[in-house]
Design an enzyme around this catalytic site. Structure first.
Site, mmCIF file in Angstrom:
data_model
loop_
_atom_site.group_PDB
_atom_site.id
_atom_site.type_symbol
_atom_site.label_atom_id
_atom_site.label_comp_id
_atom_site.label_asym_id
_atom_site.label_seq_id
_atom_site.Cartn_x
_atom_site.Cartn_y
_atom_site.Cartn_z
ATOM 1 C CE1 TYR A 44 -3.641 0.555 4.664
ATOM 2 C CE2 TYR A 44 -2.438 -0.365 6.500
ATOM 3 C CZ TYR A 44 -2.698 -0.087 5.107
ATOM 4 O OH TYR A 44 -1.864 -0.884 4.094
ATOM 5 C CE1 TYR A 49 -5.069 -1.165 -4.507
ATOM 6 C CE2 TYR A 49 -5.485 -3.650 -4.571
ATOM 7 C CZ TYR A 49 -5.221 -2.340 -3.852
ATOM 8 O OH TYR A 49 -5.281 -2.057 -2.341
ATOM 9 C CB SER A 102 -0.869 0.098 1.435
ATOM 10 O OG SER A 102 -1.981 -1.143 1.344
ATOM 11 C CB VAL A 142 0.043 -5.411 4.819
ATOM 12 C CG1 VAL A 142 -1.097 -4.923 5.051
ATOM 13 C CG2 VAL A 142 0.084 -5.756 3.040
ATOM 14 C CE LYS A 148 -3.919 0.745 -1.114
ATOM 15 N NZ LYS A 148 -4.749 0.142 -0.016
#
Lengths: 303, 303, 303, 303
Positions: free
Chosen positions: B239, B188, B63, B257, B66
């Site tokens: 998160y 993705y 992530s 992660v 992102k």
């Protein structure tokens, strides 16, 4: 009971409701249905069937099929299904994911879409052809070998099926589907596309009024299982309007967005009503009104 | 600032935390990583980079990618993205569907999985090759042409990607994806599979400390856009632990992660830390501790 | 920095926004405020204060008081507060009960109403007079001994306080209030009713820009505690618009439904702006616009 | 039907379940009850009553009272109640606030606590003494003038009533209570504290089996109203286990945390069972088992 007279009176009484509500518009094939249609049929437990209006016109059964798929799975598999799906009313719309997330991929009951996908998945594992097994069952119990899939509707459901795909992949992420997601969706969309008339559905559902005994006199379900399907229909059969349906109609019932509703008076008869205009919660406006009127006229209710 | 001395002290201080937490186990490729790894790098805005421990070992960025995908879309497309994704903290786990349903398919922010899928979808529309465009950008800004996809990780993500498929189909059902769901998922998963070291990531993220100016001195983002990405990282980058991260570390950050975290000290430097053991909310245990210690030692914080 | 010139320019730029939005209407005392009021003040860390417009007119501080109550509790009690309240953004409106139920009576952060009630409860336990202790603190830090409660507003809040009573009783049912509910509500309503001007609030909040040092040079909070309050303000200070506020303004801030907002530029100054028209999420329309413009003009932002 | 023989067999069959589960522990007065108690009574529609075990021992009726309060309000006020409370199953625990917030202070049904508070509020408006009116009704229909409040239980409920206070203040904040919150709570707690035996409750509930006709032959409710109360009991009477209760027992029923359950077989009889051990959803373990066994032995079910 002079069913013909009662149904005539029901039809007259609900005529002002026919055409009210919105026809299901999420796929073109359903949106094109004439909202002015209305039919109702009653199948007595002795095998006779009576109807008025468009009672012999086939329509898309959609979620009404879920009651029959559940019966097939319980008949073959008994209580083990309940490890994978609950039997409590959901209190949420039929295609909601919220509860599914809070409850770790276990759908609240077999009649919301997520639960119905689990039932179809299990039926697929049990038969190797979920949609085919259901079609065969409906033909046999309705006595109408012409009952069939509407492949155009099934294709259209698949094309607009992102929400159901989301539900299925979500459950798959919790390990609650045994078959590949595309397989389950394919059978589910075909199951929903089956075309039947009020006559066909009332006859096909007669085993629920006959405490589990099928058209040919053979037992399909134990007496207890038949009662239990009726119980699930009463508490969960009309989406998030189940309480209101029980209050007004007082019968186990299962509705579909095609505008059909079956209802069971245990020990007496099975009803099917059809009119395409839906209320905000997805139930046929004229259909609910007709069942309400029928129970008022006859005094029949489970309560 | 003697970065080497500071990083040595940080590494010594957090050594007891290395190995704590759980390595991400949802795909075998990630689960196999040695939990005892730890690296940290700091890239000064003047272009220098310093590191300790496993700071040159590539790991799965997951992530962390992102933040870069968001930068690419904002750089090309400006503010129009915000019609399709919010920028509020979610208060829910990164892969939750609940909020998405309550908010009609509009993800809360671009760093939860649903929002990142929208960003990837938009990048795909803008470039025709979302994953490729991102890879090229990361190679250019890190100055490392060896940065590449880990196709095994991408395949493994796809194989275990039911939850992300559910998110994508769910948004598609609201019309919030422009490209086919399988295309978006493919890009993705590849985007998440990119392998980079702390060194690579700290350098690649330097434009966020340089107020939008890239490695070669050309402006990638306006000063305002760079600040805004930092703001989104601070409020949404870790998160449902964003508040705690702001409280303890006090820097814009984005975690993955794979155990990596980048953090930005605007006008000074960009940090990247890596250690695979994760806390309950998916952030690297030793990584957060290292950033906390770094800000304590230096007194640098945005607050 | 020529604050006067900057504030004049800000006031001119946001004039079209003044009067937009809705004045808080849930109690008559607030609903009667003239929506055309606008004031802004900046208190430099050296003690100077500058303002334009209605910057010396007292208004109802409402939730702006929550930042000061939090500071008082952290100063006296340290980190133990965080056992009873979280510090994550809520993603829900300020008076929501939903999250409180999902999280067993532990409010998400100290700035939603539920969390602020816990802070007031703790301040009551620590001081025996929560509202009085807060008032004394605000008088001392603002240097204005005339700062006082508006007993009419407090009474009106109590009269229309069913929702806050529900929050308080709900937390009491989880054992998360130590004092009787009516006591906590009384102090909470009085705390919210305090009247201060932009000048008063900018000065009172200067310790947050001075890294914890109060008006008289004595340390009120450790450097770390001051940073942490700023972090909580940035992630949680503007209800469910915190992400948007960070994106647009880029400063720690705390708003109130009286139309006031304080914002902190650590190491430089504290701002307070007031204009009664609120947006849908309860923040002053002209106030947010003014802070946005201020940061654009000065280039000051934490990012 | 030889009720005595059936009840003896039921009692023997469920003996192993007696003592299982947890006695309600939230107030001392209930926690002190002997978990080994078990009684069951059946009141035939002709007025006869039969029982076994502790069927003449008074216990705290708690939520069983809600069915009677609903009947009183419907009898006096007709359908207008449904503007203030729904009649759908909640799918949530009996004291949840979540749904209440999503649905703007309108409780899902009259049997969750929030809905019962609205019913009590309405009964108070209609009678000026809600708890007194209910007590008088229960004395008359049970034929037992000794039925009375347990003031110790009522006081204990009030002392531990923060959750119910939260529900009541929350609804008040939406304008859905007409009387002062403390008044409503006082009557609600007293209503719940009424002590009756299985004998008393089975007789008092006979009008629901007699389609609305009371003990003295006078009509209390229309036939339709009586059916509708049965429908609400079936879909909502056993908290978030209503679906399971319908599935297993197949009768309209209303349970209480005192361990009592009444169940109605329309046209035949009313049952009351009592055993204090509760399952995780607040229903008597041995009580549900006894009703399940009774319907199996007799073949009586509404389905």
């Amino acid at each position: 009971m002079d069913y013909q007279a009662v149904l005539d009176e029901v039809a007259a009484a609900v005529a002002p409701h026919v055409g009210r509500g919105e026809v299901a518009g999420y796929i073109p094939a359903l949106a094109a249905v004439d909202p002015g249609r209305f039919g109702i049929a009653v199948a007595d437990i002795d095998g006779g069937v009576t109807g008025v209006g468009d009672w012999e016109t086939p329509f898309s059964v959609q979620s009404v099929s879920k009651a029959f798929a559940l019966a097939l799975v319980l008949a073959r598999d008994g209580e083990s299904l309940w490890r994978r799906v609950g039997r409590e009313p959901s209190g949420n719309p039929f295609n909601s994911l919220v509860q599914l997330e809070h409850e770790n991929g276990i759908p609240r009951n077999p009649f919301i879409n997520a639960g119905a996908l689990v039932v179809t998945d299990r039926l697929q594992s049990l038969t190797g052809d979920a949609a085919g097994a259901l079609l065969e069952f409906l033909r046999a119990e309705s006595g109408n070998p012409a009952v069939s899939f509407d492949h155009g509707v099934a294709a259209s459901e698949a094309e607009h099926g992102d929400r159901n795909a989301a539900l299925a992949y979500f459950m798959a992420s919790y390990g609650n589907l045994d078959n590949p997601v595309p397989t389950v969706l394919d059978h589910y969309f075909r199951q929903c596309s089956i075309e039947m008339s009020c006559r066909d559905l009332a006859l096909a559902g007669s085993f629920l009024a006959r405490h589990g005994v099928g058209r040919d006199g053979a037992r399909l379900l134990s007496r207890s299982e038949a009662k239990r399907i009726n119980a699930v229909m009463l508490t969960c059969g009309t989406y998030d309007a189940a309480g209101d349906f029980a209050y007004r109609v007082g019968l186990p019932g299962k509705s579909g967005v095609g505008g059909g509703i079956i209802a069971v008076i245990p020990g007496r008869c099975t009803l099917c009503v059809w009119s395409p205009g839906l209320d905000a919660r997805g139930n046929s406006v004229a259909g609910v009104a007709a069942l309400d009127h029928f129970t008022t006229l006859t005094g029949w209710s489970v309560f």
